[in-house]
Scaffold this active site. Structure first.
Site, mmCIF file in Angstrom:
data_model
loop_
_atom_site.group_PDB
_atom_site.id
_atom_site.type_symbol
_atom_site.label_atom_id
_atom_site.label_comp_id
_atom_site.label_asym_id
_atom_site.label_seq_id
_atom_site.Cartn_x
_atom_site.Cartn_y
_atom_site.Cartn_z
ATOM 1 N N ASP A 56 40.251 76.362 40.938
ATOM 2 C CA ASP A 56 40.913 77.304 40.112
ATOM 3 C C ASP A 56 42.119 76.569 39.311
ATOM 4 O OD1 ASP A 56 38.575 78.643 40.118
ATOM 5 O OD2 ASP A 56 39.757 80.472 40.434
ATOM 6 N N GLU A 77 43.435 73.648 39.700
ATOM 7 C CA GLU A 77 43.143 72.393 38.990
ATOM 8 C C GLU A 77 42.690 72.836 37.563
ATOM 9 O OE1 GLU A 77 41.761 69.977 43.193
ATOM 10 O OE2 GLU A 77 40.804 71.100 42.134
ATOM 11 N N LYS A 87 9.009 68.735 32.099
ATOM 12 C CA LYS A 87 8.741 69.399 30.941
ATOM 13 C C LYS A 87 9.564 70.530 31.430
ATOM 14 C CE LYS A 87 4.874 70.932 27.947
ATOM 15 N NZ LYS A 87 5.867 72.705 28.409
#
Length: 407
Positions: free
Chosen positions: A35, A37, A117
């Site tokens: 956090d 950084e 898909k």
């Protein structure tokens, strides 16, 4: 390089890095940096914007808000229709799809582009001069709903296109799917449950419900992700000759594509890839319900053309049905709008392929008598593709019936 271009380049680099870390943290629930950084990068961008407010980028995360709630969604007509895909469910049908393509392309070598898909919501994105200006749902294929404010909150979706590998198109329409990766979905449900709020039955419902919120701040709070699967329009032309190359070309602008992607030299190789991914399906980061098989050459796609509602050059190869056993708790009757009475089996709720099933139609009294279904019987509930709710088959034991349903 001028001071202006240097500042803008620094801003663009920080915005892209922050967007990647936001996606990893909020959507994938897999933080890639501390956090502290992240905060450092955030404040670097904020300082640049305070020093050079005239160069602030439209997709900056600084002071980002979802926008004002809408009164209603507006309808938008697709310039290029968003057609559906045909389906195949087994090797025989897959090989028949390939034979039809080969018959229309005599003496030509065919490669196949094979993609995941996604079990999500198909949308169209418009970029003009490299800026995202519109996002539209598939709708009925001809007309969709304008959900621009909501798609702009999707963290891994580029709002401004930039690349160091060439020019940005003046017009680009990208097609893809919005979904909620498994980790983000599980985290959202856990947080909602802890707060006593509604939980979602499956990632697709969560993604579709999030995109159709009139208040974009709700969509902004959800761990949504966009995955591109094709280009509908590009001016000037992107210059790529195959489907696989066009997806690689999109990635240079920051678009995410499926985590697994294959180019196969034969339809037998396609079958092997299908079996491989079906086995690896639980380890994927997103929910899928099959593979999409496309003729790889864009020129051959043009030669093959379209049927009324689907291309001849692509098909969806669905995975087998998912089934679960449960019991019939009651059988009652529903009155339709025309007064028709329909018997409905009320089941002990059971999870089938990510959907909780508690009701299955028995169609009519003749079916009840023919199958001899009674309260207390054990039934096998199937979820398979887009097949309607029908009794699939009878079995030797009176107390076990098969239902096939799409939910």
């Amino acid at each position: 390089m001028t001071q202006t271009s240097t500042v803008v380049a620094q801003m663009r680099q920080l915005i892209q890095i922050l967007a990647q870390h936001n996606h990893a943290y909020y959507v994938m629930d897999q933080p890639t940096i501390l956090d502290s950084e992240y905060d450092q990068l955030f404040h670097q961008l904020k300082a640049l914007e305070e020093q050079y407010p005239e160069y602030i980028q439209p997709d900056s995360p600084i002071n980002k808000v979802g926008g004002k709630p809408l009164a209603k969604f507006t309808s938008v007509t697709h310039v290029v229709p968003m057609l559906s895909l045909g389906n195949v469910f087994n090797q025989e049908e897959l090989f028949a799809f390939a034979r039809r393509a080969e018959e229309r392309l005599p003496n030509q070598t065919i490669q196949y582009d094979v993609e995941l898909k996604f079990d999500g919501l198909a949308i169209s994105l418009w970029y003009e001069q490299g800026v995202l200006v519109r996002g539209v749902t598939r709708g009925d294929g001809e007309t969709g709903e304008d959900i621009t404010q909501n798609v702009k909150t999707i963290r891994n979706l580029p709002k401004v296109l930039s690349t160091d590998q060439g020019e940005v198109p003046t017009l680009l329409e990208v097609r893809g799917e919005v979904l909620m990766p498994k980790a983000g979905f599980e985290k959202l449900n856990a947080e909602n449950e802890a707060k006593g709020e509604k939980t979602f039955a499956n990632p697709r419902n969560a993604a579709a419900g999030s995109l159709r919120q009139l208040d974009p701040n709700i969509a902004a709070s959800r761990p949504l992700a966009f995955y591109a699967y094709g280009i509908a329009q590009c001016e000037p032309n992107h210059g790529q000759s195959t489907m696989s190359e066009s997806l690689e070309w999109l990635q240079q602008f920051g678009f995410a594509v499926g985590e697994r992607h294959f180019v196969c030299d034969s339809i037998q190789e396609v079958q092997a890839v299908y079996e491989q991914i079906n086995a690896e399906r639980p380890q994927l980061s997103v929910e899928i319900d099959g593979m999409v098989i496309k003729v790889n050459s864009l020129k051959q796609q043009q030669q093959l053309g379209f049927l009324s509602r689907e291309p001849r050059w692509a098909t969806a190869y669905k995975f087998p049905a998912v089934a679960a056993l449960t019991t019939v708790e009651n059988i009652d009757w529903q009155v339709g709008r025309t007064g028709t009475l329909t018997p409905v089996a009320r089941l002990n709720p059971v999870a089938v392929g990510g959907v909780t099933v508690s009701n299955v139609t028995l169609h009519n009294i003749g079916e009840i008598h023919r199958l001899d279904v009674r309260i207390g019987d054990t039934v096998s509930v199937y979820r398979s593709g887009d097949v309607g709710v029908t009794i699939h088959s009878n079995v030797s034991s009176r107390t076990q019936l098969d239902f096939q349903m799409a939910v």
